[in-house]
Design an enzyme around this catalytic site. Structure first.
Site, PDB file in Angstrom:
ATOM      1  N   LYS A 138       0.820  -1.211   0.000  1.00 60.39           N
ATOM      2  CA  LYS A 138       0.000   0.000   0.000  1.00 60.39           C
ATOM      3  C   LYS A 138       0.857   1.266   0.000  1.00 60.39           C
ATOM      4  O   LYS A 138       0.493   2.261  -0.631  1.00 60.39           O
ATOM      5  CB  LYS A 138      -0.945   0.012   1.197  1.00 60.39           C
ATOM      6  CG  LYS A 138      -0.293   0.178   2.564  1.00 60.39           C
ATOM      7  CD  LYS A 138      -1.312   0.211   3.674  1.00 60.39           C
ATOM      8  CE  LYS A 138      -0.657   0.339   5.041  1.00 60.39           C
ATOM      9  NZ  LYS A 138       0.021   1.636   5.233  1.00 60.39           N
ATOM     10  N   THR A 139       2.000   1.247   0.706  1.00 59.98           N
ATOM     11  CA  THR A 139       2.841   2.444   0.757  1.00 59.98           C
ATOM     12  C   THR A 139       3.384   2.782  -0.623  1.00 59.98           C
ATOM     13  O   THR A 139       3.386   3.952  -1.036  1.00 59.98           O
ATOM     14  CB  THR A 139       3.999   2.250   1.757  1.00 59.98           C
ATOM     15  OG1 THR A 139       3.468   1.919   3.041  1.00 59.98           O
ATOM     16  CG2 THR A 139       4.822   3.519   1.875  1.00 59.98           C
TER      17      THR A 139
ATOM     18  N   ASP B 127      -3.724   7.401   4.751  1.00 62.17           N
ATOM     19  CA  ASP B 127      -3.209   6.061   5.052  1.00 62.17           C
ATOM     20  C   ASP B 127      -3.922   5.499   6.278  1.00 62.17           C
ATOM     21  O   ASP B 127      -4.369   6.252   7.147  1.00 62.17           O
ATOM     22  CB  ASP B 127      -1.705   6.163   5.308  1.00 62.17           C
ATOM     23  CG  ASP B 127      -1.026   4.804   5.343  1.00 62.17           C
ATOM     24  OD1 ASP B 127      -1.642   3.814   4.898  1.00 62.17           O
ATOM     25  OD2 ASP B 127       0.131   4.730   5.802  1.00 62.17           O
ATOM     26  N   GLU B 128      -4.034   4.172   6.359  1.00 59.11           N
ATOM     27  CA  GLU B 128      -4.640   3.485   7.513  1.00 59.11           C
ATOM     28  C   GLU B 128      -6.038   4.041   7.818  1.00 59.11           C
ATOM     29  O   GLU B 128      -6.373   4.333   8.973  1.00 59.11           O
ATOM     30  CB  GLU B 128      -3.733   3.612   8.753  1.00 59.11           C
ATOM     31  CG  GLU B 128      -2.319   3.089   8.561  1.00 59.11           C
ATOM     32  CD  GLU B 128      -2.225   1.573   8.499  1.00 59.11           C
ATOM     33  OE1 GLU B 128      -3.281   0.903   8.500  1.00 59.11           O
ATOM     34  OE2 GLU B 128      -1.103   1.052   8.444  1.00 59.11           O
TER      35      GLU B 128
ATOM     36  N   GLN C 169      -7.911  -5.239   9.359  1.00 62.02           N
ATOM     37  CA  GLN C 169      -6.880  -4.873  10.327  1.00 62.02           C
ATOM     38  C   GLN C 169      -7.318  -3.705  11.208  1.00 62.02           C
ATOM     39  O   GLN C 169      -6.479  -2.989  11.759  1.00 62.02           O
ATOM     40  CB  GLN C 169      -5.572  -4.527   9.608  1.00 62.02           C
ATOM     41  CG  GLN C 169      -4.987  -5.707   8.835  1.00 62.02           C
ATOM     42  CD  GLN C 169      -3.628  -5.388   8.242  1.00 62.02           C
ATOM     43  OE1 GLN C 169      -2.604  -5.339   8.936  1.00 62.02           O
ATOM     44  NE2 GLN C 169      -3.602  -5.176   6.952  1.00 62.02           N
TER      45      GLN C 169
ATOM     46  N   ARG D  62       1.772 -11.412  10.100  1.00 59.06           N
ATOM     47  CA  ARG D  62       3.112 -10.853  10.324  1.00 59.06           C
ATOM     48  C   ARG D  62       4.184 -11.836   9.880  1.00 59.06           C
ATOM     49  O   ARG D  62       5.336 -11.453   9.674  1.00 59.06           O
ATOM     50  CB  ARG D  62       3.346 -10.534  11.812  1.00 59.06           C
ATOM     51  CG  ARG D  62       2.423  -9.527  12.464  1.00 59.06           C
ATOM     52  CD  ARG D  62       2.232  -8.270  11.678  1.00 59.06           C
ATOM     53  NE  ARG D  62       1.035  -8.365  10.852  1.00 59.06           N
ATOM     54  CZ  ARG D  62       0.749  -7.554   9.851  1.00 59.06           C
ATOM     55  NH1 ARG D  62       1.596  -6.612   9.523  1.00 59.06           N
ATOM     56  NH2 ARG D  62      -0.360  -7.689   9.154  1.00 59.06           N
TER      57      ARG D  62
END
Length: 711
Positions: free
Chosen positions: A33-34, A230-231, A261, A629
């Site tokens: 995503k970044t 973002d987020e 998330q 993770r």
């Protein structure tokens, strides 16, 4: 000129090249995503020729914002030259609101010099507010009251609505309901009188300002023509309202996030913002576009299959199923241990063996748990094996007493109404102003509705013993303020003023008196010296006073955002250590080998969720975050029994384990070996095993020392 997008997959490119109108990018765990956000920002500037000042990027932490800005500017400069990218605003929600309030806060009664108070100041102000309405602050947990006040602000609740909200809050006892309802308006009044805001106020007042002033709102709507967030799943109602106000005239809003998330509802995050994005912005002329990034670049397919099977049991979610080109990989392992000591021993032993046998760095391993209280027993086990480890978090530089004391002086110099900071340093260094004198002068300030600094001038009337010292302090602060006003607003000049202020205050002498030895004093003075280094890196401003105010504001934002930053610290791989952290703290991170411990009902999902009979959605999302993770290996451990208050208490497996199909999970039951027995023979065998391992460690260390001496 076109940006090279060959590194992006098809859906990422589609998101980057999207035109105008609302865009929801559902970015699954590890889906890049970044990179997508960076390329979209660069696309807007390079190919669509937007000025950098017209693009706004918002994140939740300074580190995330800095990374996004750095990568976006690098792409822009690659295409437009080494000087391109200036003026690009990628920042946090709170920092954006500070900018808005510094510029226009006077419209809602705040001077541009307002102070951002820290946690200790908040407690002090709340304590004073409670005492003035005859509520005994010693009978209440003040942190809990501040939490509830923050929750109200994050929901934009004030006035009569706030009183109704608190008095009907079921999680609070009747005493706390009354205390919070009574304290909230007085606490806000006290902050206003101090020309101060707490961390929640930055968003709260920023939104109030934009909501009430059409002219200011129109200015920022015209300034920011494209906004990226973002987020987005972590936004609270105040942040959501801020975005609505900033996109009133145009809805070129690109939000990136993952509802799977969303794990921060306890601090106000509302997952419905991402779940109902299409409905919220349905009136946009261009319509709402949704793009799903489901290709994962982190984990193997079998780990992703396990994660997909768990999260699919949540009904309120956007449908997506992660996949990877990394191959099938090793099956996740469920390991059953007899009790918690055996669990910790197993984890430490496995890490030790894998590191030694496969020559892997310690930083490849992470231990994830539901709550911080679980870490202790794993720390003990890792120490027994002499395994280096770090717990993500710890004390912030800005939490150090000497740093807080010096900053308090500078804050009073910058804002004479900052009573909380003045109370902190009124007797530092020691100047003979006792508690009774401070209370008497504070009472004078309250009755006359004047700043405490002004009340110090009247000390001869209410606290004659402290009068001389009080007047000396006011004179010192006034002189330092005058010197600051005459200082050139440049880094070198500011460092000179700051160093001079420390000499005038007597900070070095105060530290020497506080410390038991010279070594400790030197170390603490090095922390103060770091402040001089920091102020020397400040960007210039119109005046030295404004330069100091902005420097202090940035530091306070950094301190308040410290909890968010702690999980970012785990990305620092400069030290070779095993990482211990909570599932909440693990979000956004990745490790080759992950141990998820305590996979039992009552731990994950948490006992509170089970007892209250509420939806398990967020606990399941925590489990999903933990699983995703892991890059290569995932080990899930649980115990048949745990020691509670000296007794063995039977445990049941986490219900989330049963949601992973048996064919995806390798099961190892180690609960009947030597570690599972309390017999003397078993304990002796276990101790011999540990001794053998420690002997192996010592042999390795000796071998290492021999090699170094040979070199």
């Amino acid at each position: 000129m076109a940006i090279d997008l060959h590194r992006l997959n098809e859906r990422q490119r589609e998101a980057v090249l999207h035109g105008n109108g609302p865009l929801l990018v559902l970015a699954g765990a590890g889906s890049g995503k970044t990179s997508t956000m960076c390329y979209r920002i660069a696309h807007l500037v390079v190919e669509r020729h937007l000025p950098t000042t017209a693009v706004l990027g918002l994140s939740f932490t300074n580190k995330a914002a800095a990374e996004l800005r750095e990568r976006a500017v690098k792409l822009i400069r690659k295409n437009l030259g080494p000087r391109a990218g200036k003026g690009l605003t990628i920042t946090t929600f709170h920092s954006l609101c500070v900018r808005i309030l510094r510029a226009y806060g006077s419209k809602i009664g705040f001077q541009p010099t307002f102070t951002i108070v820290d946690r200790n100041d908040q407690l002090d102000i709340l304590r004073q507010s409670l005492r003035r309405i005859k509520i005994d602050d010693r009978k209440f947990d003040l942190d809990s009251i501040l939490f509830e006040i923050g929750q109200a602000k994050s929901r934009l609740i004030e006035g009569e609505a706030a009183e109704e909200y608190f008095l009907s809050c079921k999680r609070l006892s009747s005493d706390y309901q009354i205390a919070v309802a009574s304290a909230y308006p007085r606490y806000q009044e006290a902050l206003k009188a101090l020309n101060a805001m707490d961390f929640d106020d930055l968003l709260f007042h920023g939104v109030r300002l934009l909501d009430r002033d059409a002219e200011v709102r129109a200015h920022y709507n015209a300034l920011y023509r494209h906004i990226l967030v973002d987020e987005y799943q972590d936004t609270n109602p105040t942040q959501f309202r801020l975005l609505q106000l900033l996109t009133e005239r145009q809805q070129n809003l690109c939000v990136v996030g993952d509802d799977d998330q969303s794990i921060y509802s306890w601090r106000g995050a509302d997952p419905t913002h991402i779940l109902e994005f299409s409905r919220h912005f349905r009136h946009a002329p261009e319509g709402v576009k949704t793009i799903t990034l489901d290709q994962n670049y982190r984990s193997t397919n079998i780990i992703l299959k396990a994660a997909n099977q768990v999260i699919r049991n949540n009904t309120a979610r956007h449908l997506k199923s992660l996949w990877s080109e990394r191959g099938e990989g090793l099956s996740p392992i469920e390991v059953i241990l007899e009790e918690d000591r055996a669990e910790a021993e197993f984890v430490a032993q496995e890490i030790f063996n894998r590191q030694r046998e496969r020559n892997r760095p310690w930083k490849d391993f992470a231990v994830l748990y539901r709550s911080n209280a679980q870490s202790r027993i794993f720390e003990e086990a890792l120490r027994r094996y002499q395994i280096p480890y770090k717990i993500v978090g710890g004390y912030s530089f800005l939490d150090l007493k000497e740093v807080k004391d010096v900053l308090a002086y500078w804050r009073v110099i910058a804002n004479a109404r900052d009573d909380a900071s003045l109370r902190r340093i009124i007797n530092w260094p020691k100047r003979g102003i006792g508690t009774a004198s401070i209370e008497a002068m504070s009472e004078t300030a309250f009755k006359r509705e004047i700043p405490l600094l002004e009340a110090l001038c009247a000390a001869s009337q209410v606290a004659p013993k402290a009068a001389a010292s009080a007047l000396a302090l006011t004179s010192l602060i006034g002189e330092l303020r005058t010197e600051l006003e005459a200082t050139e607003p440049a880094p070198e000049a500011m460092v000179h003023w700051a160093r001079r202020s420390l000499e005038r205050i007597g900070a070095r002498r105060a530290l020497d008196e506080e410390c038991d030895d010279a070594v400790q004093a030197v170390k603490r003075w090095e922390n103060v010296d770091e402040l001089l280094h920091s102020i020397g890196q400040s960007p210039t401003a119109e005046t030295a006073v404004l330069m100091l105010q902005e420097f202090l504001g940035r530091l306070m934002l950094q301190a308040q955002e410290d909890e968010e930053e702690k999980r970012e610290d785990a990305k620092d791989n400069s030290s070779d250590q095993v990482t211990l952290l909570t599932l909440h703290g693990a979000k956004g991170l990745e490790f080759p080998t992950v141990f998820m411990v305590g996979m039992e009902d009552g731990i994950l999902p948490h006992r509170r969720t089970i007892d209250e009979g509420v939806d398990f959605g967020e606990e399941r999302r925590l489990c999903y975050v933990g699983i995703t993770r892991a890059k290569d290996e995932l080990i899930l451990t649980r115990c048949r029994n745990r020691t509670r208050h000296g007794k063995q208490v039977p445990r049941t497996p986490s219900r989330f384990l049963s949601e992973i199909p048996a064919e995806l999970l390798e099961r190892q039951d180690r609960s009947h070996g030597p570690d599972s027995s309390d017999s003397a023979e078993a304990r002796q065998a276990h101790e011999e095993q540990v001794k053998d391992h420690l002997a192996g460690i010592r042999a390795l260390l000796a071998q290492s020392r021999t090699k170094k001496s040979d070199l």
